[in-house]
Design a protein around this motif. Structure first.
Motif, PDB file in Angstrom:
ATOM      1  N   GLU A 381       0.831  -1.204   0.000  1.00 42.22           N
ATOM      2  CA  GLU A 381       0.000   0.000   0.000  1.00 42.22           C
ATOM      3  C   GLU A 381       0.868   1.258   0.000  1.00 42.22           C
ATOM      4  OE1 GLU A 381      -3.512   2.068   2.728  1.00 42.22           O
ATOM      5  OE2 GLU A 381      -2.795   0.034   3.148  1.00 42.22           O
ATOM      6  N   THR A 385       1.041   4.007  -2.947  1.00 39.61           N
ATOM      7  CA  THR A 385       0.787   5.427  -2.668  1.00 39.61           C
ATOM      8  C   THR A 385       1.918   6.309  -3.190  1.00 39.61           C
ATOM      9  OG1 THR A 385      -0.480   4.833  -0.694  1.00 39.61           O
ATOM     10  CG2 THR A 385       0.349   7.091  -0.832  1.00 39.61           C
ATOM     11  N   GLU A 389       1.613   9.159  -6.092  1.00 37.67           N
ATOM     12  CA  GLU A 389       1.972  10.540  -5.786  1.00 37.67           C
ATOM     13  C   GLU A 389       3.069  11.051  -6.705  1.00 37.67           C
ATOM     14  OE1 GLU A 389       0.431  12.502  -3.770  1.00 37.67           O
ATOM     15  OE2 GLU A 389      -0.945  10.983  -3.014  1.00 37.67           O
ATOM     16  N   CYS A 467       1.531  12.567   5.381  1.00 43.55           N
ATOM     17  CA  CYS A 467       1.741  11.129   5.603  1.00 43.55           C
ATOM     18  C   CYS A 467       2.909  10.885   6.566  1.00 43.55           C
ATOM     19  CB  CYS A 467       1.991  10.411   4.281  1.00 43.55           C
ATOM     20  SG  CYS A 467       0.538  10.339   3.206  1.00 43.55           S
TER      21      CYS A 467
END
Length: 742
Positions: A381, A385, A389, A467
């Motif tokens: 995951e 991500t 991005e 994040c």
């Protein structure tokens, strides 16, 4: 953490020398070249920028994916190994308690059957005379053969005396209340004494139905049950395979033989439901795909958190070592060999991480699995991500450059000088958030988990900073939890060390040579299996001629046993000192036993050997309360004293104790010990044994106590080697006078 630092260094290097330089060259080329040259150069640099960003994004994706995957894999393996070892230790302790209870019942029944003349007749309800029996009620059962042949007077007397065993059976069965369990004493002559525990309403019937009662009375013979046959065949305490109980549920149990004066007399067993044991296994299953199970020494699954598939338990379970899947078969072979590790296996077509560890007190191994996909899901995951991005980042950057290039073509010459001045500013503006992100993350990686990234660009860089902030909070909470766990463990360890020092301080001080000179020599040794133990030795004078020696062993280990031992030592010594003569030794032991029974709320018991030596005459009066028989070393030969005929301490009050007498000659010696000596095992699980101890002491007969003790310790530790100590070890050597050299 090391992988994250490497990624940060690469990201910083590219941000300083790559993006800013390419943006600067692109803006200057657009401002200073002709239309055609500008168009060609623009296309060339745009193509190069796209390739560089794509390559950089792939590098970042790979670094992040590899770093996170390695970190997750490493932590998962450590976590799984710790979980497996902790649960194996916990289940090992549970099985040890169960086997200790069975051995206690077998020893108690053996003592009763070998001393029946000391017990009166007891009445116990016969199952054939009752329409119903409530759970927790002791009852008598006859096998179909015995019921048909009838019970003669001699057997009836034996059954009446054996019924006294309910005084031991009932208190112990109450400690298992809440679990489906059966406590049974099965005689080889066909009668059984039982207590059934059934969860549910109080006083619930032990019969599921009237038909079940009829079948139990007409067909049940304990001597034909697998637990009886296994214990009789092996001659020792043993765990059974999974079997089908009379009530229809899958069960397993622990059983041990007991003996009368003629040898094998029957089997004592505690049988339980597999469902109760599997409930504990299910509680430690990990995650969505987690499976936990126990493997016996034959490679068969005896407990599992799943009810179907290759890891499900059953009456005729397959040997996993013969499984066609090689990874699972190899793991099963290592588990039955007593190893512990974390490996990857294929189970029912799915890939799993398997952690396994042996149970210390049974020939079993505990294993726990978690799906590989579930473990790597967070890493995948994160990688996904980062990929998304970065893709959005260079797409937005490309769109920005394309729009800027069109406008620059219209204002090429007027803005050439402006572009030259502002190109550097523009490049810095684009790179500044990345530099700020890099610097902040480097500070976090250095250990400052309170650092917060304040980046407000409105694009993916700001999302990436958010994040990292979330990740920092999670890391901080994780570190706090680890710190709290470490502090708790350190506190427990410190308390145990203090308890060990206190227990060591309770041991008697060595007798001075002046006191021992010419009359006797004495040497003692004690080594607990844990930080503190349940063994005891003691020696003290009643007067200048009477020396008292004591060795005792509590039926448990650890802090509870140590506390019970302190109480035992205090009561024994207080009763002996109160009388101050050897004639009343048996009465002193009896009153100490009564006091122990009144305060024994934990149902522990203790075996003890206490004796008083008259240093002037060599007369030695002693009481053996269920303890191992000491060895008398005389004339180059060591012989065991007769086995104890007195009951153990702390079980039943009002018991009479008998003192024995022997006379020591100069040069004779006595060697007292606990069962931790003879039951010490080497790595091959072989016992040190009574015969080996007798041979060693025969070779040292006539020597002083210190020399005897040194020799036994040397031989014992050489035999055990690096094997773990399973029980407390205590010894006391007492040599009387000096051997006449003539």
């Amino acid at each position: 953490m090391k992988g994250i630092k490497n990624w940060l260094r690469r990201l910083t290097a590219h941000s300083r020398g790559g993006i800013r330089r390419q943006v600067l060259f692109l803006v200057l080329a657009c401002g200073l070249s002709t239309f055609l040259a500008t168009l060609m150069l623009f296309g060339y640099f745009l193509y190069g920028l796209q390739d560089a960003l794509e390559a950089e994004s792939r590098d970042i994706e790979n670094v992040v994916a590899e770093s996170v995957s390695d970190l997750v894999g490493k932590h998962t393996r450590t976590w799984l190994r710790t979980t497996a070892e902790n649960e194996a230790a916990h289940m090992g302790r549970e099985l040890a308690v169960n086997s200790d209870d069975v051995e206690f019942l077998a020893d108690s029944m053996t003592m009763l059957m070998q001393s029946r003349d000391k017990y009166g007749m007891r009445q116990i309800v016969n199952a054939r005379d009752m329409e119903d029996i409530a759970a927790g009620t002791p009852y008598l059962h006859y096998s179909p053969q015995l019921a048909a042949e009838g019970v003669d007077g001699e057997l009836a007397a034996e059954i009446g005396q054996a019924a006294n065993f309910v005084d031991v059976l009932i208190p112990l069965s109450k400690t298992y209340w809440g679990y489906r369990s059966v406590f049974v004493v099965a005689s080889r002559k066909g009668y059984s004494i039982c207590v059934d525990n059934i969860p549910g309403e109080p006083r619930q019937s032990i019969y599921p139905s009237p038909e079940a009662r009829t079948a139990f009375l007409e067909r049940y013979d304990a001597r034909q049950r697998p637990w009886y046959r296994m214990a009789q065949a092996k001659g020792t305490c043993t765990y059974t395979d999974v079997f089908l109980a009379e009530e229809g549920y899958l069960g397993m149990g622990c059983a041990a033989p007991y003996y009368d004066e003629n040898g094998f007399a029957g089997v004592v067993g505690i049988n339980g439901s597999i469902e109760d044991l599997q409930h504990q296994v299910r509680q430690v299953s990990i995650g969505r795909t987690g499976i936990s199970f126990c493997l016996d020494g034959n490679g068969r699954v005896v407990l599992s958190s799943v009810g179907e598939g290759v890891l499900a338990p059953g009456l005729q379970g397959a040997d996993l070592r013969e499984n066609p899947e090689p990874t699972l078969a190899e793991a099963a072979r290592r588990m039955t060999a007593g190893e512990n590790d974390v490996v990857k296996v294929l189970v029912d077509g799915q890939e799993y991480y398997l952690a396994f560890a042996p149970l210390q007190n049974a020939d079993w191994s505990f294993g726990t699995l978690i799906g590989q996909d579930e473990v790597l899901a967070p890493a995948q995951e994160v990688a996904s991500t980062v990929q998304e991005e970065m893709k959005e980042f260079y797409e937005i950057l490309g769109q920005t450059f394309a729009g800027g290039a069109g406008k620059a073509l219209l204002l090429l010459f007027p803005l050439a000088m402006v572009a030259f001045v502002t190109s550097g500013v523009l490049a810095d503006r684009l790179v500044r958030p990345i530099r700020a992100l890099t610097k902040g993350v480097q500070e976090i990686a250095a250990g400052n988990l309170d650092k917060k990234l304040e980046i407000h660009t409105g694009n993916e860089v700001e999302k990436l900073a958010a994040c990292f902030n979330e990740m920092t909070e999670e890391l901080k909470e994780h570190v706090q939890r680890l710190s709290q766990a470490a502090a708790k463990e350190e506190r427990v360890r410190t308390e145990l060390e203090v308890a060990a020092r206190i227990q060591a301080g309770l041991l008697p001080a060595p007798l001075t040579p002046a006191v021992q000179a010419g009359k006797f020599s004495l040497s003692a040794f004690m080594q607990p299996a844990k930080e503190v133990g349940g063994d005891l030795y003691d020696f003290y004078f009643l007067n200048e001629d009477l020396l008292v020696v004591t060795v005792a062993d509590v039926s448990d280990k650890g802090v509870p046993a140590a506390l019970f031992m302190v109480m035992t030592k205090t009561l024994l010594k207080d009763q002996v000192l109160r009388r101050r003569n050897e004639k009343d030794l048996a009465q002193a032991v009896a009153e100490a036993n009564d006091a122990l029974v009144q305060n024994n709320t934990t149902f522990m018991f203790v075996t003890a050997f206490i004796g008083i030596l008259n240093l002037s005459t060599g007369k030695f009066i002693y009481v053996n309360a269920g303890h191992n028989p000491p060895l008398l070393c005389r004339r180059d030969r060591a012989e065991y004293l007769p086995k104890a005929q007195n009951p153990i301490l702390g079980v039943r009050g009002g018991m009479a104790f008998v003192a024995e007498t022997l006379v020591l000659q100069p040069g004779d010696s006595l060697f007292l010990y606990t069962d931790g000596v003879t039951e010490a095992r080497d790595k091959a699980k072989e016992f040190f044994g009574e015969q080996r101890l007798q041979e060693i002491l025969s070779a040292t007969a006539g020597q002083e106590a210190e020399k005897q003790m040194e020799t036994v310790l040397e031989k014992l530790f050489a035999f055990v080697g690096e094997a773990n100590q399973s029980d407390d070890i205590t010894m006391l050597a007492l040599a009387y006078g000096k051997k006449d050299e003539n």
